[in-house]
Design a protein around this motif. Structure first.
Motif, PDB file in Angstrom:
ATOM      1  N   GLU A   1      39.414  36.141  32.480  1.00  0.00           N
ATOM      2  CA  GLU A   1      39.023  36.526  33.835  1.00  0.00           C
ATOM      3  C   GLU A   1      40.162  37.266  34.532  1.00  0.00           C
ATOM      4  OE1 GLU A   1      36.395  36.806  37.035  1.00  0.00           O
ATOM      5  OE2 GLU A   1      36.052  36.170  34.961  1.00  0.00           O
ATOM      6  N   ASP A   2      41.397  36.759  34.338  1.00  0.00           N
ATOM      7  CA  ASP A   2      42.556  37.439  34.931  1.00  0.00           C
ATOM      8  C   ASP A   2      42.727  38.846  34.358  1.00  0.00           C
ATOM      9  OD1 ASP A   2      43.013  35.194  36.400  1.00  0.00           O
ATOM     10  OD2 ASP A   2      44.548  34.377  35.046  1.00  0.00           O
ATOM     11  N   CYS A   3      42.545  38.961  33.024  1.00  0.00           N
ATOM     12  CA  CYS A   3      42.662  40.288  32.398  1.00  0.00           C
ATOM     13  C   CYS A   3      41.591  41.241  32.924  1.00  0.00           C
ATOM     14  CB  CYS A   3      42.565  40.160  30.883  1.00  0.00           C
ATOM     15  SG  CYS A   3      43.983  39.345  30.115  1.00  0.00           S
ATOM     16  N   ARG A   4      40.392  40.707  33.081  1.00  0.00           N
ATOM     17  CA  ARG A   4      39.305  41.551  33.593  1.00  0.00           C
ATOM     18  C   ARG A   4      39.612  42.020  35.016  1.00  0.00           C
ATOM     19  NH1 ARG A   4      34.857  41.087  36.521  1.00  0.00           N
ATOM     20  NH2 ARG A   4      35.244  38.873  36.909  1.00  0.00           N
ATOM     21  N   LEU A   5      40.112  41.079  35.825  1.00  0.00           N
ATOM     22  CA  LEU A   5      40.450  41.461  37.196  1.00  0.00           C
ATOM     23  C   LEU A   5      41.603  42.476  37.210  1.00  0.00           C
ATOM     24  CD1 LEU A   5      40.240  37.994  38.986  1.00  0.00           C
ATOM     25  CD2 LEU A   5      38.619  39.883  39.143  1.00  0.00           C
TER      26      LEU A   5
ATOM     27  N   LEU B   1      42.337  44.609  34.829  1.00  0.00           N
ATOM     28  CA  LEU B   1      41.801  45.891  34.364  1.00  0.00           C
ATOM     29  C   LEU B   1      41.026  46.577  35.469  1.00  0.00           C
ATOM     30  CD1 LEU B   1      41.455  47.811  31.973  1.00  0.00           C
ATOM     31  CD2 LEU B   1      39.424  46.503  31.307  1.00  0.00           C
ATOM     32  N   GLN B   2      40.234  45.792  36.195  1.00  0.00           N
ATOM     33  CA  GLN B   2      39.464  46.375  37.291  1.00  0.00           C
ATOM     34  C   GLN B   2      40.384  46.938  38.372  1.00  0.00           C
ATOM     35  OE1 GLN B   2      36.673  43.630  38.928  1.00  0.00           O
ATOM     36  NE2 GLN B   2      35.741  45.116  40.324  1.00  0.00           N
ATOM     37  N   LEU B   3      41.471  46.162  38.658  1.00  0.00           N
ATOM     38  CA  LEU B   3      42.427  46.656  39.650  1.00  0.00           C
ATOM     39  C   LEU B   3      43.132  47.915  39.167  1.00  0.00           C
ATOM     40  CD1 LEU B   3      44.021  43.288  40.828  1.00  0.00           C
ATOM     41  CD2 LEU B   3      42.487  44.759  42.127  1.00  0.00           C
ATOM     42  N   GLN B   4      43.469  47.941  37.882  1.00  0.00           N
ATOM     43  CA  GLN B   4      44.110  49.137  37.345  1.00  0.00           C
ATOM     44  C   GLN B   4      43.178  50.344  37.426  1.00  0.00           C
ATOM     45  OE1 GLN B   4      45.422  48.234  33.404  1.00  0.00           O
ATOM     46  NE2 GLN B   4      47.015  46.772  34.071  1.00  0.00           N
ATOM     47  N   ARG B   5      41.909  50.140  37.099  1.00  0.00           N
ATOM     48  CA  ARG B   5      40.948  51.255  37.199  1.00  0.00           C
ATOM     49  C   ARG B   5      40.829  51.744  38.644  1.00  0.00           C
ATOM     50  NH1 ARG B   5      36.009  49.012  33.361  1.00  0.00           N
ATOM     51  NH2 ARG B   5      37.061  49.313  31.350  1.00  0.00           N
ATOM     52  N   GLN B   6      40.723  50.789  39.555  1.00  0.00           N
ATOM     53  CA  GLN B   6      40.624  51.188  40.956  1.00  0.00           C
ATOM     54  C   GLN B   6      41.887  51.924  41.394  1.00  0.00           C
ATOM     55  OE1 GLN B   6      39.824  47.633  43.159  1.00  0.00           O
ATOM     56  NE2 GLN B   6      37.704  47.440  42.430  1.00  0.00           N
ATOM     57  N   ARG B   7      43.056  51.419  40.941  1.00  0.00           N
ATOM     58  CA  ARG B   7      44.309  52.073  41.311  1.00  0.00           C
ATOM     59  C   ARG B   7      44.388  53.477  40.711  1.00  0.00           C
ATOM     60  NH1 ARG B   7      47.297  48.482  39.381  1.00  0.00           N
ATOM     61  NH2 ARG B   7      47.319  47.129  41.210  1.00  0.00           N
ATOM     62  N   ALA B   8      43.914  53.608  39.449  1.00  0.00           N
ATOM     63  CA  ALA B   8      43.930  54.924  38.810  1.00  0.00           C
ATOM     64  C   ALA B   8      42.994  55.897  39.516  1.00  0.00           C
ATOM     65  CB  ALA B   8      43.544  54.784  37.335  1.00  0.00           C
ATOM     66  N   MET B   9      41.804  55.412  39.900  1.00  0.00           N
ATOM     67  CA  MET B   9      40.870  56.278  40.630  1.00  0.00           C
ATOM     68  C   MET B   9      41.463  56.688  41.976  1.00  0.00           C
ATOM     69  SD  MET B   9      37.242  54.393  39.816  1.00  0.00           S
ATOM     70  CE  MET B   9      36.357  55.487  40.906  1.00  0.00           C
ATOM     71  N   ARG B  10      42.124  55.718  42.611  1.00  0.00           N
ATOM     72  CA  ARG B  10      42.717  56.058  43.910  1.00  0.00           C
ATOM     73  C   ARG B  10      43.828  57.087  43.747  1.00  0.00           C
ATOM     74  NH1 ARG B  10      44.084  51.334  45.019  1.00  0.00           N
ATOM     75  NH2 ARG B  10      42.121  50.675  45.950  1.00  0.00           N
ATOM     76  N   LEU B  11      44.649  56.891  42.711  1.00  0.00           N
ATOM     77  CA  LEU B  11      45.716  57.863  42.479  1.00  0.00           C
ATOM     78  C   LEU B  11      45.161  59.230  42.117  1.00  0.00           C
ATOM     79  CD1 LEU B  11      48.228  55.675  40.423  1.00  0.00           C
ATOM     80  CD2 LEU B  11      48.483  56.477  42.773  1.00  0.00           C
ATOM     81  N   SER B  12      44.062  59.242  41.344  1.00  0.00           N
ATOM     82  CA  SER B  12      43.449  60.527  40.978  1.00  0.00           C
ATOM     83  C   SER B  12      42.921  61.250  42.215  1.00  0.00           C
ATOM     84  CB  SER B  12      42.328  60.282  39.967  1.00  0.00           C
ATOM     85  OG  SER B  12      41.644  61.477  39.673  1.00  0.00           O
ATOM     86  N   GLN B  13      42.289  60.465  43.084  1.00  0.00           N
ATOM     87  CA  GLN B  13      41.772  61.082  44.306  1.00  0.00           C
ATOM     88  C   GLN B  13      42.905  61.576  45.189  1.00  0.00           C
ATOM     89  OE1 GLN B  13      39.229  58.179  46.106  1.00  0.00           O
ATOM     90  NE2 GLN B  13      37.633  58.335  44.524  1.00  0.00           N
ATOM     91  N   GLU B  14      43.982  60.766  45.282  1.00  0.00           N
ATOM     92  CA  GLU B  14      45.114  61.216  46.090  1.00  0.00           C
ATOM     93  C   GLU B  14      45.742  62.475  45.494  1.00  0.00           C
ATOM     94  OE1 GLU B  14      47.744  57.942  46.257  1.00  0.00           O
ATOM     95  OE2 GLU B  14      46.504  56.766  47.670  1.00  0.00           O
ATOM     96  N   LEU B  15      45.862  62.510  44.154  1.00  0.00           N
ATOM     97  CA  LEU B  15      46.411  63.704  43.504  1.00  0.00           C
ATOM     98  C   LEU B  15      45.538  64.923  43.740  1.00  0.00           C
ATOM     99  CD1 LEU B  15      48.573  64.876  41.634  1.00  0.00           C
ATOM    100  CD2 LEU B  15      47.139  64.178  39.693  1.00  0.00           C
ATOM    101  N   ARG B  16      44.221  64.687  43.689  1.00  0.00           N
ATOM    102  CA  ARG B  16      43.301  65.794  43.923  1.00  0.00           C
ATOM    103  C   ARG B  16      43.443  66.319  45.348  1.00  0.00           C
ATOM    104  NH1 ARG B  16      37.382  64.328  42.350  1.00  0.00           N
ATOM    105  NH2 ARG B  16      38.519  64.016  40.390  1.00  0.00           N
TER     106      ARG B  16
END
Length: 500
Positions: free
Chosen positions: A346-350, A352-367
């Motif tokens: 469950e911790d790994c899933r959370l 991973l989900q946080l990492q995905r959200q962080r990556a999407m946020r960074l991608s949007q900020e970069l864009r």
């Protein structure tokens, strides 16, 4: 710690006690009786009132007043008797809370001792007083004190042992006065009816003294009231405890008690109880008591034997217990391991989900940062390129979904095709093996037929050999050479006559 929401009457009474002189305190404390009487009996309000009285040390004041000399107290025995009633009523049903140890171990025993001391003082005053009206008043006060003591014992049964072990109580019981003795023996009878088991917990000397006094009053007192009370009391003791009955039956101190009781002239008031007591002391009843005692001893032996057998069986079963413990601990360990793994997943899933959200946020900020860098004239072109890219991604996902859907639909036919190919491959291999075996183990099918050219060549070789080696007998040699030639080639004529 003072309680919250205290009754204002108790607050004013405590303040008045605190500021008043010592000689006025007993009279002021009598106001507690009115407060208690005006509160409904058995209600939660009465419990709260008693707690407030105890918290403001008014019960301790009452106890101090009772320990003083009666001649110094305003109102004399009237005030003292009323204070004993107040003290007993306040202590019964009281929940001391944090001060429970002090209340049960110090205050209550002190109250019992003070009641007995007051009883002895009243007994002495009653015996030494000659006036009739004063004697009646003192007897009334004595009955009030004994009733207060009995009320306190009814609310706190553990104090019965304090009363029975007290020397003051024994002196009260040994009085020769009929009225005082009757009151004390009635109180003792009521106490034993509450809890007769405390009688056997006291020392043997004190128990013998109580029994001696009761038997003495039964046999020597001419008063029918004392005799009736003593008979009832002795019958209660004998019926409640077999040890006392055996003591009365076998002890040398009470030898001949049954014969003395038979000589008594029983009155109509207690003749039935006297007959019951004589019946208990008869040999037949004693025999039944002995049999019952033997039965109890047999039960005790059986209990010990069964306990020994059970412990013996338990000693033979350590392996089973160890196995059960091992199984339980293993199961518990597995369960804890499973829970820890689930928690880690469950911790790994959370994470991973946080990492995905962080990556999407960074991608949007970069864009967004890249859009800031792009020239305003190129924004439209950039948006168009992004739209085309998005369209391509959507098309790619849609086509993938469609192909996967078609593949799932065509999967049964593909499986059938693969199965058919596998069967064909296996069949072809099997047929090839069969042909190979048939070729290896095929039978001999005869000599190959000679062609004309081969036959002419062989004949030429024979003629050359004969020309080089002239034979002794031309016919035999010729035939022998022909056989050699044919043997070298592996060809034999079908019929050859060797008898030359």
């Amino acid at each position: 710690m003072k309680p919250m929401g205290t009754d204002p009457r108790i607050l004013s009474l405590a303040a008045e006690v605190a500021v008043s002189p010592e000689q006025n305190v007993p009279v002021i404390l009598l106001k507690l009786k009115e407060i208690i009487n005006n509160t409904p009996f058995g209600s939660s309000e009465l419990k709260k009132v008693k707690q407030d009285i105890y918290c403001y040390d008014l019960i301790q004041y009452c106890l101090l007043v009772l320990s003083q000399d009666c001649s110094r107290i305003q109102g004399g025995w009237t005030t003292i008797s009323q204070l004993t009633q107040i003290l007993s009523h306040c202590c019964v049903g009281l929940e001391p809370g944090e001060d429970a140890e002090e209340f049960y171990n110090e205050l209550l025993p002190s109250a019992v001792e003070n009641f007995l001391v007051l009883g002895r003082q009243l007994q002495t005053c009653f015996i030494n007083t000659a006036k009739g009206e004063e004697k009646d008043a003192l007897l009334h006060f004595f009955e009030v004190v004994t009733d207060s003591l009995f009320w306190l014992l009814g609310g706190h049964v553990q104090l019965i042992q304090n009363v029975l072990r007290s020397d003051h109580f024994l002196h009260l019981l040994q009085t020769d006065n009929v009225q005082v003795g009757s009151t004390v023996m009635t109180m003792l009878q009521n106490i034993l009816q509450i809890n007769s088991g405390d009688l056997l917990r006291i020392e043997g000397k004190t128990l013998h003294s109580i029994l001696d006094e009761v038997v003495f009053k039964l046999l020597s007192t001419p008063s029918p009231v004392i005799r009736s009370t003593a008979t009832s009391l002795l019958l209660l003791m004998a019926e409640s405890h077999q040890e006392i009955l055996i003591l009365l039956r076998l002890s040398a101190c009470y030898k001949g008690l049954r014969s003395l009781l038979n000589k008594q002239e029983p009155g109509t008031e207690f003749s039935q109880e006297l007959r019951q007591l004589i019946g208990l002391l008869s040999p037949k009843v004693y025999q039944e008591v002995e049999e019952q005692k033997l039965h109890q001893a047999a039960c005790l032996i059986q209990a010990y034997w069964k306990g020994f057998q059970t412990r013996k069986r338990l000693k033979k079963l350590p392996s089973a217990v160890i196995t059960l413990q091992r199984s339980f601990r293993s199961k518990r360990t597995k369960m804890l391991l499973k829970l820890s793994r689930q928690k880690e997943e469950e911790d790994c899933r959370l994470q991973l989900q946080l990492q995905r959200q962080r990556a999407m946020r960074l991608s949007q900020e970069l864009r967004l940062s890249m859009l800031e860098i792009v020239h305003p004239g190129q924004v439209e072109k950039h948006n168009r390129e992004m739209e085309e890219k998005s369209a391509l991604i959507i098309q790619k996902h849609w086509r993938g979904y469609r192909e996967r859907k078609n593949f799932r639909q065509q999967r049964p036919s593909l499986v059938e095709y693969k199965a058919a190919v596998t069967l064909q491959r296996a069949t072809l291999k099997f047929l090839a093996k069969c042909r190979k075996k048939k070729k290896l183990f095929a039978p001999w099918q005869g000599l190959r037929e000679l062609t004309d050219a081969h036959r002419v060549e062989l004949k030429q070789q024979v003629d050359d050999y004969i020309r080089r080696h002239p034979p002794y007998s031309s016919t035999a040699v010729t035939l022998w050479l022909k056989s050699k030639v044919l043997a070298g080639t592996g060809l034999y004529p079908r019929s050859m006559n060797w008898n030359i």
